[in-house]
Scaffold this motif. Structure first.
Motif, short mmCIF file in Angstrom:
data_model
loop_
_atom_site.label_atom_id
_atom_site.label_comp_id
_atom_site.label_asym_id
_atom_site.label_seq_id
_atom_site.Cartn_x
_atom_site.Cartn_y
_atom_site.Cartn_z
N ILE A 239 0.82 -1.21 0.00
CA ILE A 239 0.00 0.00 0.00
C ILE A 239 0.85 1.27 0.00
O ILE A 239 0.36 2.35 0.33
CB ILE A 239 -0.97 0.02 1.20
N SER A 240 2.11 1.13 -0.36
CA SER A 240 3.00 2.30 -0.34
C SER A 240 2.50 3.40 -1.29
O SER A 240 2.56 4.59 -0.96
CB SER A 240 4.42 1.90 -0.70
N GLN A 241 2.00 3.01 -2.46
CA GLN A 241 1.50 4.01 -3.41
C GLN A 241 0.24 4.68 -2.86
O GLN A 241 0.05 5.90 -3.04
CB GLN A 241 1.19 3.35 -4.76
N LEU A 242 -0.58 3.91 -2.17
CA LEU A 242 -1.78 4.48 -1.57
C LEU A 242 -1.42 5.50 -0.50
O LEU A 242 -2.01 6.58 -0.42
CB LEU A 242 -2.64 3.34 -0.98
N ILE A 243 -0.44 5.17 0.34
CA ILE A 243 0.00 6.09 1.39
C ILE A 243 0.57 7.36 0.77
O ILE A 243 0.28 8.47 1.23
CB ILE A 243 1.03 5.41 2.30
N LYS A 244 1.36 7.21 -0.29
CA LYS A 244 1.93 8.39 -0.95
C LYS A 244 0.82 9.27 -1.53
O LYS A 244 0.91 10.50 -1.49
CB LYS A 244 2.90 7.95 -2.05
N ALA A 245 -0.21 8.64 -2.08
CA ALA A 245 -1.33 9.40 -2.63
C ALA A 245 -2.02 10.21 -1.54
O ALA A 245 -2.32 11.40 -1.72
CB ALA A 245 -2.33 8.46 -3.31
N LEU A 246 -2.25 9.60 -0.38
CA LEU A 246 -2.87 10.30 0.74
C LEU A 246 -2.00 11.47 1.20
O LEU A 246 -2.49 12.58 1.43
CB LEU A 246 -3.08 9.34 1.91
N GLN A 247 -0.70 11.22 1.32
CA GLN A 247 0.21 12.26 1.79
C GLN A 247 0.32 13.42 0.81
O GLN A 247 0.60 14.56 1.20
CB GLN A 247 1.59 11.65 2.05
N THR A 248 0.05 13.14 -0.46
CA THR A 248 0.13 14.18 -1.49
C THR A 248 -1.18 14.96 -1.60
O THR A 248 -1.24 15.98 -2.29
CB THR A 248 0.48 13.54 -2.85
N GLY A 249 -2.22 14.49 -0.91
CA GLY A 249 -3.49 15.22 -0.91
C GLY A 249 -4.56 14.62 -1.79
O GLY A 249 -5.58 15.27 -2.06
N PHE A 250 -4.35 13.38 -2.27
CA PHE A 250 -5.36 12.72 -3.09
C PHE A 250 -6.23 11.82 -2.22
O PHE A 250 -5.85 11.42 -1.12
CB PHE A 250 -4.70 11.89 -4.19
N VAL A 251 -7.41 11.49 -2.74
CA VAL A 251 -8.32 10.54 -2.09
C VAL A 251 -8.33 9.26 -2.92
O VAL A 251 -8.86 9.25 -4.04
CB VAL A 251 -9.75 11.12 -1.98
N PRO A 252 -7.73 8.17 -2.41
CA PRO A 252 -7.67 6.92 -3.18
C PRO A 252 -9.04 6.26 -3.29
O PRO A 252 -9.79 6.19 -2.31
CB PRO A 252 -6.71 6.05 -2.36
N ILE A 253 -9.36 5.78 -4.50
CA ILE A 253 -10.63 5.09 -4.74
C ILE A 253 -10.31 3.68 -5.23
O ILE A 253 -9.88 3.48 -6.37
CB ILE A 253 -11.49 5.82 -5.80
N LEU A 254 -10.47 2.70 -4.34
CA LEU A 254 -10.21 1.30 -4.68
C LEU A 254 -11.52 0.59 -4.98
O LEU A 254 -12.61 1.14 -4.75
CB LEU A 254 -9.48 0.60 -3.55
#
Length: 339
Positions: free
Chosen positions: A178-193
């Motif tokens: 989930i490293s990419q998911l965590i990076k997305a959150l930290q960058t200000g995105f909302v992940p949609i799985l």
């Protein structure tokens, strides 16, 4: 070798600083699609849910939604005003402390059940074709949900479990970087799985349900609370179409993961036992899987709220306003007995 790679991935994930996560939302496929119409979205319900999510994520009451879907599917030209960062994007206005996971509804389930993808055997031509067809279907739904969220001003990014390296072993999660998911959150995105067709170490392939994804993410990221949005008000003691169905308001989970009904008190002497049904085409276990996965989340000390999408009850749940399950809120709360 596979275990070595998996351990490296997990170690890499654990080394990343965990973001502060307020809520993981399960957007039920039955709530946003028309169950009896193949690959048909319930646009009204989806639009209402997206508006409620925007309100829940807004970092100030005056936060203004600025649409982020600049595509023109019908070939219309893009207007210059759509891309004006001064008038539209001085600030985004939402907090990226949510993760959204959606089910398939009338997308994917039929394809998977017809070809037997959930049973494995990816070497078989029919299963391989069904795997491809299932992924085309669920990723097309994911795109439409991301588009609807973006139109509401939410910086949503689609993240398919298969493409992100999620896999299973005997249908249980074996690897999930989930490293990419965590990076997305930290960058200000909302992940949609989303629920997805994935490879399985033993049976070749299977269907990874959104409910299982949420449980795994909850274990790794420990959100403040989890909300399941469905097409009914919550968990009932029998199919909700039954006129005698009773809404279970609160379910308690003990340290072993076993659950019991706290509210209302059912009279078992009158045959009031919980009856769980699964639709014939549902390859992920339906309500039974939802309750079991929610119980595993509650066991961690994370409250789970199940309610109907697009209602005042869902809006309050998304905002975290029903932590003590007030009497005027309709839904099911699943929580640890330690609370």
């Amino acid at each position: 070798m596979a275990n070595s790679v998996e351990n490296q991935n997990q170690h890499k994930t654990l080394d990343l600083p965990k973001p502060k996560l307020r809520c993981i939302v399960k957007l039920g496929g039955a709530a946003i699609t028309r169950k009896n119409e193949l690959e048909s979205i319930n646009e009204e319900s989806l639009g209402t849910v997206c508006t409620q999510l925007r309100k829940a994520m807004a970092n100030s009451p005056a936060a203004r939604a600025a649409g982020m879907d600049w595509s023109r599917r019908k070939g219309n030209p893009i207007n210059a005003s759509d891309l004006d960062p001064v008038t539209e994007f001085s600030e985004i206005g939402v907090d990226s402390d949510f993760i959204i996971v959606h089910g398939a509804g009338s997308f994917g389930h039929f394809h998977a059940s017809r070809s037997g993808v959930h049973k494995g055997g990816v070497h078989l031509p029919l299963v391989k074709a069904g795997f491809v067809a299932t992924r085309i279907s669920v990723t097309s739904l994911n795109l439409e949900i991301v588009r609807a969220l973006a139109q509401e001003g939410i910086p949503a990014v689609g993240m398919s479990p298969f493409a992100c390296g999620w896999s299973t072993r005997e249908r249980n999660v074996a690897s999930a970087d989930i490293s990419q998911l965590i990076k997305a959150l930290q960058t200000g995105f909302v992940p949609i799985l989303h629920g997805d067709a994935v490879l399985d170490d033993l049976q070749g392939c299977t269907i990874l349900s959104g409910d299982v994804i949420i449980r795994h993410l909850a274990q790794l990221l420990m959100p403040d609370y989890v909300v399941f949005l469905t097409d009914v008000l919550g968990v009932y003691d029998r199919p909700p179409t039954d006129p005698n169905a009773i809404l279970l308001r609160e379910i308690a989970v003990d340290e072993d993961g076993d659950w019991s009904i706290v509210k209302p008190a059912l009279d078992h002497s009158k045959g009031q036992d919980v009856e769980i049904t699964v639709a014939a085409h549902d390859t992920t276990g339906g309500m039974e899987t939802k309750i079991l996965e929610a119980a595993m989340i509650a066991k961690l000390g994370i409250d789970v709220f199940i309610t109907k999408a697009g209602t005042e009850y869902s809006e309050r749940a998304l905002k975290g306003e029903v932590r003590h399950a007030p009497d005027d809120w309709l839904g099911t709360v699943i929580r640890s007995v330690r609370h």
